[in-house]
Design an enzyme around this catalytic site. Structure first.
Site, PDB file in Angstrom:
ATOM      1  N   TYR A 288       0.835  -1.204   0.000  1.00 30.57           N
ATOM      2  CA  TYR A 288       0.000   0.000   0.000  1.00 30.57           C
ATOM      3  C   TYR A 288       0.869   1.253   0.000  1.00 30.57           C
ATOM      4  O   TYR A 288       2.075   1.196   0.224  1.00 30.57           O
ATOM      5  CB  TYR A 288      -0.924   0.017   1.217  1.00 30.57           C
ATOM      6  CG  TYR A 288      -0.232   0.382   2.521  1.00 30.57           C
ATOM      7  CD1 TYR A 288      -0.351   1.667   3.060  1.00 30.57           C
ATOM      8  CD2 TYR A 288       0.547  -0.554   3.205  1.00 30.57           C
ATOM      9  CE1 TYR A 288       0.287   2.002   4.247  1.00 30.57           C
ATOM     10  CE2 TYR A 288       1.179  -0.221   4.383  1.00 30.57           C
ATOM     11  CZ  TYR A 288       1.049   1.058   4.904  1.00 30.57           C
ATOM     12  OH  TYR A 288       1.683   1.387   6.071  1.00 30.57           O
TER      13      TYR A 288
ATOM     14  N   LYS B   6       6.585  -1.848   1.856  1.00 26.75           N
ATOM     15  CA  LYS B   6       5.416  -1.247   2.511  1.00 26.75           C
ATOM     16  C   LYS B   6       4.240  -2.221   2.371  1.00 26.75           C
ATOM     17  O   LYS B   6       3.332  -2.036   1.550  1.00 26.75           O
ATOM     18  CB  LYS B   6       5.093   0.112   1.909  1.00 26.75           C
ATOM     19  CG  LYS B   6       4.232   0.993   2.812  1.00 26.75           C
ATOM     20  CD  LYS B   6       4.217   2.427   2.331  1.00 26.75           C
ATOM     21  CE  LYS B   6       3.315   3.313   3.182  1.00 26.75           C
ATOM     22  NZ  LYS B   6       3.794   3.484   4.554  1.00 26.75           N
TER      23      LYS B   6
ATOM     24  N   GLU C 270      13.006   3.070  13.849  1.00 30.50           N
ATOM     25  CA  GLU C 270      12.091   4.121  13.407  1.00 30.50           C
ATOM     26  C   GLU C 270      10.922   4.144  14.373  1.00 30.50           C
ATOM     27  O   GLU C 270      11.026   3.616  15.475  1.00 30.50           O
ATOM     28  CB  GLU C 270      11.643   3.865  11.963  1.00 30.50           C
ATOM     29  CG  GLU C 270      11.031   2.497  11.736  1.00 30.50           C
ATOM     30  CD  GLU C 270      10.699   2.228  10.273  1.00 30.50           C
ATOM     31  OE1 GLU C 270      10.404   3.185   9.543  1.00 30.50           O
ATOM     32  OE2 GLU C 270      10.720   1.050   9.862  1.00 30.50           O
TER      33      GLU C 270
ATOM     34  N   LEU D 132      11.412   1.395   6.903  1.00 26.83           N
ATOM     35  CA  LEU D 132      10.747   1.894   5.704  1.00 26.83           C
ATOM     36  C   LEU D 132      11.507   3.112   5.191  1.00 26.83           C
ATOM     37  O   LEU D 132      11.822   4.023   5.962  1.00 26.83           O
ATOM     38  CB  LEU D 132       9.299   2.279   6.014  1.00 26.83           C
ATOM     39  CG  LEU D 132       8.504   2.791   4.819  1.00 26.83           C
ATOM     40  CD1 LEU D 132       8.286   1.684   3.788  1.00 26.83           C
ATOM     41  CD2 LEU D 132       7.170   3.367   5.261  1.00 26.83           C
TER      42      LEU D 132
END
Length: 296
Positions: A35, A149, A181, A205
């Site tokens: 996505y 993702k 993260e 990511l």
């Protein structure tokens, strides 16, 4: 602004109420899909090239054939905004799964990918960006390929929920004390005028806004260092901030209840925020630095 209910699918545009997925859909049963969340300002996409490129990278990484060529994706996403009469700030959610087929772990043969995208109102979080937020720390128990993702977000969801239950905006993730993260954003440590963040390896990511933050630092002659820092380093930070498509550039003022720096958004974070607003063509009236925003 009233957003209509047109949804983009692999077969064209349909009304939201008529969308019915088959029971055996691999995105629902396996999280077998990818996505993107794309920011829209005043009816215009921001960083759409970066998002589309990452979409195709993620698809290639898990061997999904995107049902459109890139140029068609661009055309259809633009049409999505037009059909929904979008002229204000919003977000577009775009999802592609491997498709619908009898449930089996192995890939089905010759199954067509399922694609849909929709748009929602999303005002800028100006008060948070102006005043700063708090965060907690949380073990990073995700898989090792977070650069994809994918739809497999349960660890992120649980970390974000814990942050919410503790009255915080975000959860800063770490593996054995090394910060990676956040649950839904990238995080940056500022010390002695330098910006540190985790290297863009497979375990994080590669955020679209993260790439712009690096470019902003280069523009402002701020040293941008891709070098991991640790949870125990957070207390010595001059500033902390996070970035994402929906949070933009957000100052972090406390972590696990401990004040960062002087407890106020720092000058370097402010400089990056200004760069973001310029890059996204945010008007002076809607800037977080305007007197109107300060009064809200």
């Amino acid at each position: 602004m009233t957003i209509h209910n047109h949804i983009l699918t692999e077969d064209g545009f349909v009304d939201q109420d008529s969308l019915k997925y088959p029971f055996e859909e691999r995105g629902l049963q396996f999280g077998d899909g990818i996505y993107e969340v794309i920011r829209v300002y005043k009816g215009k996409y921001y960083l759409i090239d970066e998002h589309v490129e990452r979409l195709y990278r993620s698809a290639a990484a898990i061997k999904i054939n995107v049902p459109y060529k890139k140029e068609v994706i661009y055309e259809r996403l633009e049409e999505l905004l037009k059909k929904n009469a979008v002229d204000e700030d919003a977000k577009v959610y775009l999802q592609i799964t491997r498709g619908s087929a009898p449930r089996d772990h192995a890939f089905p043969n010759e199954t067509k990918a399922n694609l849909y995208a929709y748009v929602k109102d999303l005002p800028r979080p100006t008060s948070f960006m102006r005043d700063g937020v708090t965060a907690i720390t949380h073990d990073d128990v995700r898989w090792d390929w977070c650069y994809i993702k994918s739809l497999n977000l349960l660890p992120n969801v649980l970390a974000k929920q814990e942050a919410k239950e503790k009255g915080s905006y975000e959860a800063i993730l770490h593996k054995n004390g090394e910060v990676t993260e956040c649950s839904s954003s990238n995080v940056y440590y500022v010390r002695n005028g330098k910006v540190y963040t985790h290297p863009a390896k497979k375990n994080i990511l590669h955020g679209c806004v993260r790439m712009r933050v690096e470019a902003f630092c280069d523009k402002e002659n701020i040293e941008f260092i891709e070098d991991p820092f640790r949870v125990e380093d957070l207390s010595s930070a001059d500033e902390l901030f996070l970035s994402s498509s929906t949070s933009e550039v957000m100052p972090i003022l406390k972590v696990d209840g401990q004040v960062i720096g002087d407890g106020k958004p720092g000058p370097l974070t402010r400089k990056i925020q200004k760069c973001y607003e310029e890059d996204a063509n945010i008007s002076v009236e809607e800037s977080i630095f305007s007197s109107q925003a300060a009064a809200e």
